[in-house]
Write a protein that holds these residues in place. Structure first.
Motif, PDB file in Angstrom:
ATOM      1  N   SER A  60      -0.990  12.989  -4.378  1.00  0.00           N
ATOM      2  CA  SER A  60       0.021  11.902  -3.646  1.00  0.00           C
ATOM      3  C   SER A  60      -0.749  11.230  -2.461  1.00  0.00           C
ATOM      4  CB  SER A  60       1.318  12.617  -3.120  1.00  0.00           C
ATOM      5  OG  SER A  60       2.109  11.743  -2.576  1.00  0.00           O
ATOM      6  N   LEU A  61      -1.327  12.143  -1.657  1.00  0.00           N
ATOM      7  CA  LEU A  61      -2.313  11.800  -0.694  1.00  0.00           C
ATOM      8  C   LEU A  61      -3.333  10.531  -1.221  1.00  0.00           C
ATOM      9  CD1 LEU A  61      -2.561  14.651   1.830  1.00  0.00           C
ATOM     10  CD2 LEU A  61      -1.471  12.373   2.175  1.00  0.00           C
ATOM     11  N   GLU A  67      -3.483   2.868  -2.999  1.00  0.00           N
ATOM     12  CA  GLU A  67      -2.705   1.875  -2.554  1.00  0.00           C
ATOM     13  C   GLU A  67      -2.996   1.279  -1.369  1.00  0.00           C
ATOM     14  OE1 GLU A  67       1.197   3.240  -2.825  1.00  0.00           O
ATOM     15  OE2 GLU A  67       1.289   3.636  -4.994  1.00  0.00           O
ATOM     16  N   SER A  68      -3.396   1.903  -0.363  1.00  0.00           N
ATOM     17  CA  SER A  68      -3.746   1.196   0.856  1.00  0.00           C
ATOM     18  C   SER A  68      -4.926   0.401   0.756  1.00  0.00           C
ATOM     19  CB  SER A  68      -3.867   2.365   1.930  1.00  0.00           C
ATOM     20  OG  SER A  68      -4.060   1.756   3.262  1.00  0.00           O
ATOM     21  N   VAL A  73      -7.867  -4.900  -0.227  1.00  0.00           N
ATOM     22  CA  VAL A  73      -8.909  -5.387  -1.060  1.00  0.00           C
ATOM     23  C   VAL A  73      -8.035  -6.691  -1.606  1.00  0.00           C
ATOM     24  CG1 VAL A  73     -10.322  -5.291  -2.811  1.00  0.00           C
ATOM     25  CG2 VAL A  73     -10.431  -3.592  -1.174  1.00  0.00           C
ATOM     26  N   TYR A  74      -6.877  -6.672  -1.936  1.00  0.00           N
ATOM     27  CA  TYR A  74      -6.278  -7.535  -2.852  1.00  0.00           C
ATOM     28  C   TYR A  74      -6.284  -8.861  -2.501  1.00  0.00           C
ATOM     29  CZ  TYR A  74      -3.116  -9.908  -6.075  1.00  0.00           C
ATOM     30  OH  TYR A  74      -2.377 -10.656  -6.961  1.00  0.00           O
ATOM     31  N   PRO A  75      -5.883  -9.360  -1.101  1.00  0.00           N
ATOM     32  CA  PRO A  75      -6.161 -10.788  -0.402  1.00  0.00           C
ATOM     33  C   PRO A  75      -7.616 -11.220  -0.855  1.00  0.00           C
ATOM     34  CG  PRO A  75      -4.821  -9.317   1.035  1.00  0.00           C
ATOM     35  CD  PRO A  75      -5.258  -8.349   0.078  1.00  0.00           C
TER      36      PRO A  75
END
Length: 188
Positions: A60-61, A67-68, A73-75
């Protein structure tokens, strides 16, 4: 009654008590063995459960961290994939492959980003300045005074147009610089 007459009944009662006592001891032994068996199995299952909970927590960590990182990175990925951005590759001015970077410039939105790629940290007491050539004059686009992260784009601001780009190394505290001094990288 005589002793001979009481003896067969007493013998039978004694046998019954012995049989019941043996049955109780056998049941106690079976119960003890079963309790030990199930208790040891319980400990094994509890240990396996603890390992699974620990593994699930670690997973989970890792997922949260991934996800963080994706949110960060997505933008930048959108900028890199946007066809409206021009990519200007800056090469080392010293004709050595030691430093390179890229400028991402959008002619519509005028947003300008620097991808430091393989730029090292500036020398002590120095900082990097990005320049754009507009109408045959150099214009300061942005200063990079913080530590460089090769994995992130650095927003430089809005630039209307530029025919050439370069990065220079300047002395800290020199705010009146109007032309680049020590040119490190350039590109068109």
């Amino acid at each position: 009654m005589s002793a001979a007459e009481q003896s067969p009944g007493k013998n039978r009662n004694t046998q019954t008590y012995l049989f019941l006592l043996t049955a109780c001891l056998t049941a106690l032994l079976i119960n003890t063995v079963a309790s030990w068996f199930f208790y040891s199995r319980w400990e094994e299952v509890e240990e396996q459960f603890s390992k699974l909970v620990k593994q699930q927590t670690e997973t989970s960590l890792q997922l949260d961290q991934t996800e963080s990182e994706l949110r960060m990175v997505y933008p930048e990925l959108l900028i890199l994939r946007d066809p409206d951005y021009s990519i200007i590759t800056l090469k080392s001015a010293e004709n050595s492959p030691k430093a390179s970077s890229r400028i991402y410039w959008n002619s519509y939105t005028r947003k300008t980003y620097l991808d430091p790629l393989s730029m090292g940290e500036p020398d002590s007491g120095k900082y990097y300045r990005v320049w754009g050539k507009v109408n045959q004059q150099w214009m300061a686009v942005g200063d990079i005074q913080s530590e460089l992260d090769d994995d992130q784009l650095i927003y430089l601001g809005n630039v209307a147009s530029a025919s050439q780009w370069l990065i220079s190394e300047e002395s800290v505290g020199d705010s009146t610089i109007t032309t680049p001094r020590k040119i490190l990288q350039s590109g068109q």
